[in-house]
Design a protein around this motif. Structure first.
Motif, PDB file in Angstrom:
ATOM      1  N   SER A  44       0.630  -1.647  -0.317  1.00  0.00           N
ATOM      2  CA  SER A  44      -0.065   0.500  -0.004  1.00  0.00           C
ATOM      3  C   SER A  44       0.905   1.394   0.048  1.00  0.00           C
ATOM      4  O   SER A  44       2.075   1.215   0.960  1.00  0.00           O
ATOM      5  CB  SER A  44      -1.001   0.360   1.196  1.00  0.00           C
ATOM      6  N   MET A  45       0.697   2.499  -0.734  1.00  0.00           N
ATOM      7  CA  MET A  45       1.306   3.086  -0.577  1.00  0.00           C
ATOM      8  C   MET A  45       0.859   4.724  -0.751  1.00  0.00           C
ATOM      9  O   MET A  45      -0.434   5.132  -0.758  1.00  0.00           O
ATOM     10  CB  MET A  45       1.985   3.652  -2.009  1.00  0.00           C
ATOM     11  N   ILE A  46       1.136   5.392   0.355  1.00  0.00           N
ATOM     12  CA  ILE A  46       1.295   6.521   0.483  1.00  0.00           C
ATOM     13  C   ILE A  46       1.953   7.539  -0.525  1.00  0.00           C
ATOM     14  O   ILE A  46       2.987   7.669  -0.296  1.00  0.00           O
ATOM     15  CB  ILE A  46       1.485   7.438   2.348  1.00  0.00           C
ATOM     16  N   LEU A  68      -5.917   4.295   0.521  1.00  0.00           N
ATOM     17  CA  LEU A  68      -4.855   4.445  -0.499  1.00  0.00           C
ATOM     18  C   LEU A  68      -4.857   3.240  -1.375  1.00  0.00           C
ATOM     19  O   LEU A  68      -5.335   2.484  -1.657  1.00  0.00           O
ATOM     20  CB  LEU A  68      -3.351   3.687   1.037  1.00  0.00           C
ATOM     21  N   VAL A  69      -4.066   3.590  -2.333  1.00  0.00           N
ATOM     22  CA  VAL A  69      -3.444   2.966  -3.549  1.00  0.00           C
ATOM     23  C   VAL A  69      -2.776   1.481  -2.544  1.00  0.00           C
ATOM     24  O   VAL A  69      -1.912   2.094  -2.061  1.00  0.00           O
ATOM     25  CB  VAL A  69      -2.508   3.083  -4.214  1.00  0.00           C
ATOM     26  N   TYR A 116       4.568   2.196   1.776  1.00  0.00           N
ATOM     27  CA  TYR A 116       5.501   2.741   1.640  1.00  0.00           C
ATOM     28  C   TYR A 116       5.012   3.677   1.316  1.00  0.00           C
ATOM     29  O   TYR A 116       3.872   4.573   1.175  1.00  0.00           O
ATOM     30  CB  TYR A 116       6.121   2.380  -0.079  1.00  0.00           C
ATOM     31  N   THR A 117       6.257   4.854   1.386  1.00  0.00           N
ATOM     32  CA  THR A 117       5.129   6.530   0.734  1.00  0.00           C
ATOM     33  C   THR A 117       6.063   6.392  -0.124  1.00  0.00           C
ATOM     34  O   THR A 117       7.552   6.634  -0.340  1.00  0.00           O
ATOM     35  CB  THR A 117       6.183   6.964   1.507  1.00  0.00           C
ATOM     36  N   VAL A 118       5.886   7.074  -1.426  1.00  0.00           N
ATOM     37  CA  VAL A 118       6.337   7.366  -2.808  1.00  0.00           C
ATOM     38  C   VAL A 118       5.966   8.198  -2.621  1.00  0.00           C
ATOM     39  O   VAL A 118       4.683   9.427  -2.610  1.00  0.00           O
ATOM     40  CB  VAL A 118       5.108   6.544  -4.117  1.00  0.00           C
ATOM     41  N   THR A 119       6.890   9.296  -3.995  1.00  0.00           N
ATOM     42  CA  THR A 119       6.416  10.777  -4.225  1.00  0.00           C
ATOM     43  C   THR A 119       6.078  10.737  -5.876  1.00  0.00           C
ATOM     44  O   THR A 119       6.682   9.725  -6.282  1.00  0.00           O
ATOM     45  CB  THR A 119       7.774  11.624  -4.561  1.00  0.00           C
TER      46      THR A 119
END
Length: 172
Positions: A44-46, A68-69, A116-119
């Motif tokens: 899952s991604m923030i 979240l995605v 995860y945190t993704v930009t």
């Protein structure tokens, strides 16, 4: 621990036995082998913008609250590659950085979820059919709008608190 009842190799009934170094583990008398737990793995991604002052969340599967995605890791795929792929597939966005946050086991789907945190590079999404709607939220708005008592809320609130608040129960 989610208990397996039948052997994946021979189909025989499993019984729980004490393994000398692993604790209580399912044993197959037919195969004469230990059967360690099997579970799904997902990510899952923030999703943040370049300034990291907004979070993108989605509405999905006709539900009225934002999450979240997320998506499953494919066989042979690294979790980080799955995170990048899911953001690209579901939103048509390019991940420019990725950072692991933490994991949490989710009993309803027997899934180990890796967060995860993704930009992302762009501000505009091009969602596929899995996404009903998407929206950027300020950090304060994101916390107020994420699905209550969800795994998404646990990950998001933990991230917003600097990694301190992952404690509340989820499973809705």
């Amino acid at each position: 621990m989610v208990s397996m009842n039948y052997c994946m190799q021979c189909g025989g009934r499993l019984e729980l036995r004490r393994h000398h170094s692993e604790g209580i583990i399912p044993w197959c008398e037919g195969c004469g082998s230990w059967r360690f737990p099997v579970f799904n793995t997902a990510v899952s991604m923030i999703i943040t913008n370049q300034a990291a002052d907004r979070v993108l969340m989605i509405l999905q599967y006709g539900k009225p609250t934002y999450v979240l995605v997320a998506g499953y890791v494919s066989k042979g795929e690294d979790a980080e590659a799955a995170a990048v792929r899911e953001v690209s597939e579901e939103l048509g966005m390019t991940v420019t950085s990725i950072r692991y946050n933490r994991s949490r086991y989710f009993p309803p789907s027997n899934t180990l979820m890796l967060n995860y945190t993704v930009t992302v590079a762009e501000e505009d999404a091009h969602p596929n059919e899995e996404v009903d709607a998407w929206r950027w939220f300020s950090l304060e708005e994101a916390e107020k709008n994420v699905r209550p008592k969800s795994l998404a809320a646990a990950f998001l609130c933990g991230w917003l608190s600097g990694g301190k608040d992952y404690s509340f129960p989820v499973y809705e």
